[in-house]
Design an enzyme around this catalytic site. Structure first.
Site, PDB file in Angstrom:
ATOM      1  N   SER A   1     -12.627   8.207   0.502  1.00 32.12           N
ATOM      2  CA  SER A   1     -13.337   7.104  -0.164  1.00 32.12           C
ATOM      3  C   SER A   1     -14.356   6.526   0.810  1.00 32.12           C
ATOM      4  CB  SER A   1     -12.334   6.016  -0.545  1.00 32.12           C
ATOM      5  OG  SER A   1     -12.995   4.825  -0.894  1.00 32.12           O
TER       6      SER A   1
ATOM      7  N   TYR B   1      -5.324   0.368   0.864  1.00 28.58           N
ATOM      8  CA  TYR B   1      -6.038   1.516   0.271  1.00 28.58           C
ATOM      9  C   TYR B   1      -7.040   2.064   1.285  1.00 28.58           C
ATOM     10  CZ  TYR B   1      -9.001   4.263  -2.828  1.00 28.58           C
ATOM     11  OH  TYR B   1      -9.717   5.294  -3.396  1.00 28.58           O
TER      12      TYR B   1
HETATM   13  N1  NAP Z   1     -12.622   6.186  -8.958  1.00 29.94           N
HETATM   14  C1  NAP Z   1     -13.191   5.813  -7.834  1.00 29.94           C
HETATM   15  O1  NAP Z   1     -14.100   4.965  -7.800  1.00 29.94           O
HETATM   16  C2  NAP Z   1     -12.752   6.453  -6.526  1.00 29.94           C
HETATM   17  C3  NAP Z   1     -13.512   6.165  -5.377  1.00 29.94           C
HETATM   18  C4  NAP Z   1     -13.132   6.723  -4.180  1.00 29.94           C
HETATM   19  C5  NAP Z   1     -12.030   7.580  -4.118  1.00 29.94           C
HETATM   20  N2  NAP Z   1     -11.311   7.828  -5.249  1.00 29.94           N
HETATM   21  C6  NAP Z   1     -10.141   8.723  -5.129  1.00 29.94           C
HETATM   22  O2  NAP Z   1     -10.199   9.721  -6.112  1.00 29.94           O
HETATM   23  C7  NAP Z   1      -8.877  10.201  -6.389  1.00 29.94           C
HETATM   24  C8  NAP Z   1      -8.681  10.247  -7.895  1.00 29.94           C
HETATM   25  O3  NAP Z   1      -8.704   8.909  -8.388  1.00 29.94           O
HETATM   26  P1  NAP Z   1      -9.224   8.527  -9.848  1.00 29.94           P
HETATM   27  O4  NAP Z   1     -10.279   7.504  -9.692  1.00 29.94           O
HETATM   28  O5  NAP Z   1      -9.492   9.766 -10.601  1.00 29.94           O
HETATM   29  O6  NAP Z   1      -7.925   7.761 -10.401  1.00 29.94           O
HETATM   30  P2  NAP Z   1      -6.985   8.045 -11.661  1.00 29.94           P
HETATM   31  O7  NAP Z   1      -7.787   8.289 -12.885  1.00 29.94           O
HETATM   32  O8  NAP Z   1      -6.005   6.932 -11.649  1.00 29.94           O
HETATM   33  O9  NAP Z   1      -6.258   9.419 -11.286  1.00 29.94           O
HETATM   34  C9  NAP Z   1      -5.306   9.485 -10.274  1.00 29.94           C
HETATM   35  C10 NAP Z   1      -4.615  10.831 -10.393  1.00 29.94           C
HETATM   36  O10 NAP Z   1      -3.670  10.922  -9.312  1.00 29.94           O
HETATM   37  C11 NAP Z   1      -2.429  11.322  -9.858  1.00 29.94           C
HETATM   38  N3  NAP Z   1      -1.335  10.778  -9.073  1.00 29.94           N
HETATM   39  C12 NAP Z   1      -1.119   9.492  -8.692  1.00 29.94           C
HETATM   40  N4  NAP Z   1       0.043   9.384  -8.045  1.00 29.94           N
HETATM   41  C13 NAP Z   1       0.589  10.635  -8.027  1.00 29.94           C
HETATM   42  C14 NAP Z   1       1.796  11.177  -7.525  1.00 29.94           C
HETATM   43  N5  NAP Z   1       2.718  10.417  -6.903  1.00 29.94           N
HETATM   44  N6  NAP Z   1       2.007  12.502  -7.677  1.00 29.94           N
HETATM   45  C15 NAP Z   1       1.100  13.263  -8.307  1.00 29.94           C
HETATM   46  N7  NAP Z   1      -0.047  12.831  -8.805  1.00 29.94           N
HETATM   47  C16 NAP Z   1      -0.297  11.519  -8.676  1.00 29.94           C
HETATM   48  C17 NAP Z   1      -2.415  10.813 -11.293  1.00 29.94           C
HETATM   49  O11 NAP Z   1      -1.588  11.659 -12.105  1.00 29.94           O
HETATM   50  P3  NAP Z   1      -0.151  11.282 -12.678  1.00 29.94           P
HETATM   51  O12 NAP Z   1      -0.105   9.787 -12.875  1.00 29.94           O
HETATM   52  O13 NAP Z   1      -0.086  12.061 -13.958  1.00 29.94           O
HETATM   53  O14 NAP Z   1       0.810  11.778 -11.660  1.00 29.94           O
HETATM   54  C18 NAP Z   1      -3.869  10.994 -11.692  1.00 29.94           C
HETATM   55  O15 NAP Z   1      -4.087  12.290 -12.183  1.00 29.94           O
HETATM   56  C19 NAP Z   1      -7.918   9.239  -5.687  1.00 29.94           C
HETATM   57  O16 NAP Z   1      -7.475   9.816  -4.474  1.00 29.94           O
HETATM   58  C20 NAP Z   1      -8.799   8.035  -5.396  1.00 29.94           C
HETATM   59  O17 NAP Z   1      -8.357   7.293  -4.287  1.00 29.94           O
HETATM   60  C21 NAP Z   1     -11.643   7.277  -6.457  1.00 29.94           C
END
Ligand code: NAP
Length: 248
Positions: free
Chosen positions: A140, A154
């Site tokens: 991130s 985070y």
């Molecule tokens: N969106 C942003 O602005 C942003 C910015 C910077 C970085 N990121 C990073 O991008 C990545 C994806 O985030 P997102 O924004 O797509 O969020 P999201 O829509 O909430 O997706 C998170 C994913 O992680 C999975 N997950 C969470 N805990 C888990 C566990 N214990 N075991 C297995 N899977 C797990 C969830 O699947 P299940 O609940 O089905 O397990 C879901 O598929 C994350 O690492 C986040 O920190 C996001």
């Protein structure tokens, strides 16, 4: 071409968006997350997007570290070769330190840092055996500095992941194993749907296209989308603490 790709956290948000982007590009996908029902719906969508690809799904809680190794090795058996692994599963729960949020803060650090280590271990073990592969960690922009309040743990967990990734880049330099660290800015996904303010936020498709373009070039460190994050991360690195406090 990186044909066989594993994505953790593929049931939602960026993982789901990247799976769709790679399906359009004709790649086979090994998808995992806790919500298998969502992965099965996604699998059907992906095969509609591109009937010529192979999609495998596995239920996986990345906090079950033995299962991380088992599931990655199962994908390797299914595909024969694993060309790329995304360490993407992550959460953003928690709150200010010392204000009663230890349980959520610990879960965030465990999932984003310790369980990311488990995923890196399992992936690099496979890549070392194959002498081939591309590890992609989804960190991130928040990794570049400390942040107060609910961003604190985070940001720290993502700083740990970026550092881990950089160490691997150095260790695996001049080998057939590539390592990329992606630092996304704000992309609207279920993770941040309740956030009051998301400066420069883009939608999932725009965000995933920016990520996938950087990954296909196998850039070592990408700040995406390029505008404004490729510039802003430099400013964040030198911003005084009172400015960071105002931004948070
Ligand atoms: N969106 C942003 O602005 C942003 C910015 C910077 C970085 N990121 C990073 O991008 C990545 C994806 O985030 P997102 O924004 O797509 O969020 P999201 O829509 O909430 O997706 C998170 C994913 O992680 C999975 N997950 C969470 N805990 C888990 C566990 N214990 N075991 C297995 N899977 C797990 C969830 O699947 P299940 O609940 O089905 O397990 C879901 O598929 C994350 O690492 C986040 O920190 C996001």
């Amino acid at each position: 071409m990186r044909k066989n790709i594993i994505i953790t956290g593929a049931s939602s948000g960026l993982g789901e968006g990247m799976a769709k982007a790679f399906a359009k590009r004709g790649r086979n996908l090994g998808l995992c997350a806790r919500r298998l029902d969502r992965l099965e719906v996604l699998k059907a969508d992906l095969l509609q997007i591109n009937p010529d690809i192979i999609v495998h799904t596995q239920a996986l809680d990345v906090n079950n570290h033995d299962a991380v190794f088992r599931v990655f090795n199962q994908f390797r058996k299914d595909f024969g070769v694993v060309d790329r692994v995304f360490v993407n599963a992550g959460i953003g729960k928690g709150g200010a330190i010392g204000a009663g949020h230890f349980k959520e803060n610990k879960e965030t650090f465990l999932t984003n840092a310790v369980s990311a280590l488990a995923q890196c271990e399992a992936a690099v073990e496979i890549f070392r055996a194959q002498n081939h592969g591309h590890l992609v960690t989804i960190s991130s922009v928040g990794a570049v500095r400390g942040f107060p309040g609910l961003m604190n743990v985070y940001a720290a967990s993502k700083a740990a992941l970026s550092s881990l990734s950089e160490g691997l880049q150095i260790e695996l330099l001049h080998t057939p194993i590539q390592v990329s660290t992606i630092h996304p800015g704000f992309i609207r996904t279920p993770m941040n749907e309740e956030a009051k303010s998301l400066p420069f936020a883009v939608n999932i498709e725009t965000g995933c296209n920016a990520i996938v373009n950087a990954i296909e070039k196998e850039i070592k460190n990408a700040y995406v989308p390029f505008w404004p994050w490729a510039l802003l991360h430099y400013l964040l690195r030198i911003a005084p603490l009172n400015i960071l406090r105002k931004l948070s």
